[in-house]
Design an enzyme around this catalytic site. Structure first.
Site, mmCIF file in Angstrom:
data_model
loop_
_atom_site.group_PDB
_atom_site.id
_atom_site.type_symbol
_atom_site.label_atom_id
_atom_site.label_comp_id
_atom_site.label_asym_id
_atom_site.label_seq_id
_atom_site.Cartn_x
_atom_site.Cartn_y
_atom_site.Cartn_z
ATOM 1 N N GLY A 19 0.880 -1.178 0.000
ATOM 2 C CA GLY A 19 0.000 0.000 0.000
ATOM 3 C C GLY A 19 0.909 1.217 0.000
ATOM 4 N N ALA A 20 0.836 2.008 -1.061
ATOM 5 C CA ALA A 20 1.724 3.175 -1.166
ATOM 6 C C ALA A 20 0.903 4.462 -1.152
ATOM 7 C CB ALA A 20 2.566 3.072 -2.442
ATOM 8 N N GLY A 21 -0.102 4.466 -0.307
ATOM 9 C CA GLY A 21 -0.949 5.662 -0.180
ATOM 10 C C GLY A 21 -0.352 6.628 0.832
ATOM 11 N N ASP A 76 2.234 -1.440 -4.529
ATOM 12 C CA ASP A 76 0.843 -1.010 -4.665
ATOM 13 C C ASP A 76 0.287 -1.607 -5.955
ATOM 14 O OD1 ASP A 76 -0.732 1.629 -3.191
ATOM 15 O OD2 ASP A 76 -1.604 0.874 -5.052
ATOM 16 N N ASN A 133 -12.112 -4.681 1.362
ATOM 17 C CA ASN A 133 -10.812 -4.831 2.016
ATOM 18 C C ASN A 133 -10.483 -6.285 2.350
ATOM 19 O OD1 ASN A 133 -10.226 -2.190 1.659
ATOM 20 N ND2 ASN A 133 -10.535 -1.554 3.772
ATOM 21 N N ILE A 161 -2.344 -2.430 9.232
ATOM 22 C CA ILE A 161 -2.924 -1.131 9.634
ATOM 23 C C ILE A 161 -4.317 -0.951 9.027
ATOM 24 C CG2 ILE A 161 -2.602 1.377 9.583
ATOM 25 C CD1 ILE A 161 0.345 1.059 9.547
ATOM 26 N N ARG A 199 -2.694 9.352 20.927
ATOM 27 C CA ARG A 199 -3.716 10.412 20.925
ATOM 28 C C ARG A 199 -4.125 10.748 22.348
ATOM 29 N NH1 ARG A 199 -6.845 7.857 15.699
ATOM 30 N NH2 ARG A 199 -5.726 9.145 14.174
ATOM 31 N N HIS A 233 -10.079 -1.234 17.737
ATOM 32 C CA HIS A 233 -9.832 0.114 17.228
ATOM 33 C C HIS A 233 -11.166 0.662 16.754
ATOM 34 C CE1 HIS A 233 -7.788 3.417 15.434
ATOM 35 N NE2 HIS A 233 -8.066 3.073 14.201
HETATM 36 O O1 TXD Z 1 -5.031 2.863 13.542
HETATM 37 C C1 TXD Z 1 -5.210 2.413 12.454
HETATM 38 N N1 TXD Z 1 -5.096 1.108 12.267
HETATM 39 C C2 TXD Z 1 -5.548 3.279 11.318
HETATM 40 C C3 TXD Z 1 -6.038 2.656 10.124
HETATM 41 C C4 TXD Z 1 -5.357 4.676 11.356
HETATM 42 C C5 TXD Z 1 -5.542 5.419 10.228
HETATM 43 C C6 TXD Z 1 -5.927 4.857 8.958
HETATM 44 N N2 TXD Z 1 -6.217 3.479 8.998
HETATM 45 C C7 TXD Z 1 -6.453 2.725 7.770
HETATM 46 O O2 TXD Z 1 -5.226 2.540 7.088
HETATM 47 C C8 TXD Z 1 -7.340 3.371 6.741
HETATM 48 O O3 TXD Z 1 -8.687 3.248 7.074
HETATM 49 C C9 TXD Z 1 -6.970 2.549 5.525
HETATM 50 O O4 TXD Z 1 -7.658 1.308 5.535
HETATM 51 C C10 TXD Z 1 -5.478 2.264 5.707
HETATM 52 C C11 TXD Z 1 -4.569 3.039 4.802
HETATM 53 O O5 TXD Z 1 -4.762 4.413 4.976
HETATM 54 P P1 TXD Z 1 -4.131 5.460 3.922
HETATM 55 O O6 TXD Z 1 -4.475 6.804 4.409
HETATM 56 O O7 TXD Z 1 -2.718 5.137 3.622
HETATM 57 O O8 TXD Z 1 -5.018 5.108 2.641
HETATM 58 P P2 TXD Z 1 -4.737 5.430 1.099
HETATM 59 O O9 TXD Z 1 -3.934 6.688 0.973
HETATM 60 O O10 TXD Z 1 -6.041 5.316 0.421
HETATM 61 O O11 TXD Z 1 -3.783 4.217 0.641
HETATM 62 C C12 TXD Z 1 -4.234 2.930 0.452
HETATM 63 C C13 TXD Z 1 -3.414 2.353 -0.681
HETATM 64 C C14 TXD Z 1 -3.691 3.027 -2.047
HETATM 65 O O12 TXD Z 1 -2.472 3.514 -2.587
HETATM 66 C C15 TXD Z 1 -4.274 1.892 -2.887
HETATM 67 O O13 TXD Z 1 -3.911 1.979 -4.261
HETATM 68 C C16 TXD Z 1 -3.661 0.687 -2.234
HETATM 69 O O14 TXD Z 1 -3.735 0.965 -0.842
HETATM 70 N N3 TXD Z 1 -4.317 -0.573 -2.545
HETATM 71 C C17 TXD Z 1 -3.631 -1.725 -2.653
HETATM 72 N N4 TXD Z 1 -2.325 -1.989 -2.514
HETATM 73 C C18 TXD Z 1 -1.928 -3.278 -2.707
HETATM 74 N N5 TXD Z 1 -2.795 -4.278 -2.995
HETATM 75 C C19 TXD Z 1 -4.117 -4.043 -3.141
HETATM 76 N N6 TXD Z 1 -4.939 -5.044 -3.427
HETATM 77 C C20 TXD Z 1 -4.586 -2.729 -2.963
HETATM 78 N N7 TXD Z 1 -5.801 -2.142 -3.019
HETATM 79 C C21 TXD Z 1 -5.631 -0.835 -2.758
#
Ligand code: TXD
Length: 319
Positions: A10-12, A34, A96, A119, A152, A176
Site C-alpha cells: 500500500g503506497a498511499g 501497490d 478490504n 494497519i 492520541r 480500534h
Molecule cells: O489505527 C489504524 N489502524 C488506522 C487505520 C489509522 C488510520 C488509517 N487506517 C487505515 O489505514 C485506513 O482506514 C486505511 O484502511 C489504511 C490506509 O490508509 P491510507 O491513508 O494510507 O489510505 P490510502 O492513501 O487510500 O492508501 C491505500 C493504498 C492506495 O495507494 C491503494 O492503491 C492501495 O492501498 N491498494 C492496494 N495496494 C496493494 N494491494 C491491493 N490489493 C490494494 N488495493 C488498494
C-alpha cells in the site's frame, strides 16, 4: 551483515509516510508495493531523492510485483480502500477482505518469515483475516491501533495537565474504533495515575471523561478536518515504533492487536491488549487487572470485533 528489508504494502498516505520514516531511520532497504502502476515507483523515486539531503543511503524501490517483497523481514500493510460516502461498513469489509486475501497470499509465497504489521481498517477484522490468508504463525502477525490510540490519549492528557508528552503514559485497550477502552487507572504522568491527579485537583472527572471520548473518536476528528482522507503521520510513526521493537529486539510493552488464546477470557480473536514485542514477534501477552467498568467496556469492544469477524466469514466462506 545484509541489510534488513522492509516491505510496505500500500503506497498511499500512510505507506508513503512509512517509507520516509523507515528511510530516515535507515531501518533497511525499502520496497513500496501497490496495485496502482506508477504511484509506488514515483514515491520511491521521490523519497530516494531525499537521501542526499537527509543523509540516508538505503535503497528504495516501487513495485507492482509481489516478487519484489521476497524475503522481507518486516511487512507493514496499509493496502485497501477507505470508506466513501454511500458505502456501508459491510461494503468496505467486502472490498478490504479481498485486498487482504491478495496481500496474504503474496506474503505467504514471498515472505513467510516476515513480521507483519497490519494497519488497514477495520483493523481488528483485517489483521485476523490477513493472518488467516497468509498462514503465518499468529505471533508474527499483529495489528497497529493501540499505539496510535494511546498516542492520541497521551497528547490530550499532556495538553490538559500542561506537562510534557514525554512524561505521560497511557493505556488504550480493545478494538480500534468507537469501542476502544482508554484505561485511566493505568494512565500516568511520571507514574502518578490519572485518578490521583484528579484528586490532586489537576483536572476533573468530567474533563477526563471528555478526553476519553475525544480519544475514542480521534480518527473521526481528523477525517472531518481533512475531508479527503484519514490521519497518516501518527499512524505511520506508531507502526514504525512497532517495527523497531521487532528489528532491535527491544522487548517493548506496547498495546497491539494480537491473537488471544484465553487471555482476558477471549480466544481466537485479534483485539488490542498490551504485549511484549521483540525479536520473537509478539513474545508475550500481558494480562493486567481491569476495573469492573474497564472490563465491561472491553467486553463491548470484544463483541464488536466478533461481529465483524462473523460478517467476514459471511462474505468469504473459506474463512
Ligand atoms: O489505527 C489504524 N489502524 C488506522 C487505520 C489509522 C488510520 C488509517 N487506517 C487505515 O489505514 C485506513 O482506514 C486505511 O484502511 C489504511 C490506509 O490508509 P491510507 O491513508 O494510507 O489510505 P490510502 O492513501 O487510500 O492508501 C491505500 C493504498 C492506495 O495507494 C491503494 O492503491 C492501495 O492501498 N491498494 C492496494 N495496494 C496493494 N494491494 C491491493 N490489493 C490494494 N488495493 C488498494
Amino acid at each position: 551483515m545484509a541489510r534488513k528489508k522492509i516491505a510496505l504494502i500500500g503506497a498511499g498516505n500512510i505507506g508513503g509516510t512509512l517509507a520516509h520514516l523507515a528511510a530516515q531511520k535507515a531501518l533497511g532497504d525499502i520496497v513500496l508495493f501497490d496495485v496502482v502502476d506508477g504511484v509506488p515507483q514515483g514515491k520511491a523515486l521521490d523519497l530516494a531523492q531525499c537521501g542526499p539531503v537527509e543523509g540516508f543511503d538505503v535503497n528504495l524501490k516501487g513495485s507492482n510485483d509481489y516478487a519484489d517483497i521476497a524475503g522481507a523481514d518486516v511487512i507493514i500493510v496499509t493496502a485497501g480502500v477507505a470508506r466513501k460516502p454511500g458505502m456501508s461498513r459491510d461494503d468496505l469489509l467486502g472490498i478490504n477482505l479481498k485486498v487482504m486475501k491478495a496481500v496474504g497470499e503474496g506474503i505467504k509465497t514471498q515472505a513467510p518469515g516476515a513480521f507483519v504489521i497490519c494497519i488497514t481498517n477495520p483493523l481488528d477484522a483485517m489483521v485476523w483475516a490477513l493472518r488467516e490468508f497468509s498462514g503465518l504463525p499468529h505471533h508474527m502477525v499483529c495489528g497497529m491501533a493501540g499505539v496510535l490510540d494511546s498516542a492520541r490519549f497521551r497528547h490530550f492528557l499532556a495538553d490538559e495537565f500542561k506537562v510534557s508528552v514525554k512524561d505521560v503514559n497511557a493505556f488504550v485497550l480493545g478494538g480500534h474504533g468507537d469501542t476502544m477502552v482508554p484505561v485511566i487507572e493505568y494512565s500516568t504522568v511520571a507514574g502518578i495515575p490519572v485518578p490521583d491527579l484528579i484528586k490532586m485537583g489537576w483536572s476533573t472527572q468530567e474533563r477526563i471523561d471528555a478526553i476519553v471520548q475525544r480519544t475514542r473518536s480521534g480518527g473521526g476528528e481528523i477525517v472531518a478536518l481533512l475531508k479527503t482522507g484519514s490521519a497518516y503521520y501518527a499512524p505511520a510513526t506508531s507502526a514504525i515504533e512497532m517495527a523497531e521493537a521487532y528489528l532491535y529486539d527491544q522487548k517493548r510493552l506496547l498495546p497491539c492487536a494480537v491473537n488471544l488464546t484465553g487471555q482476558y477470557g477471549v480466544s481466537d480473536l485479534y483485539v488490542g491488549v498490551p504485549v511484549i514485542l521483540g525479536a520473537g514477534g509478539v513474545e508475550r501477552v500481558v494480562e493486567i487487572e481491569l476495573s469492573p467498568s474497564a472490563k465491561a467496556n472491553f467486553q463491548v469492544s470484544v463483541d464488536a470485533v466478533k461481529e465483524l469477524l462473523a460478517a467476514c466469514k459471511g462474505i468469504d466462506p473459506s474463512l
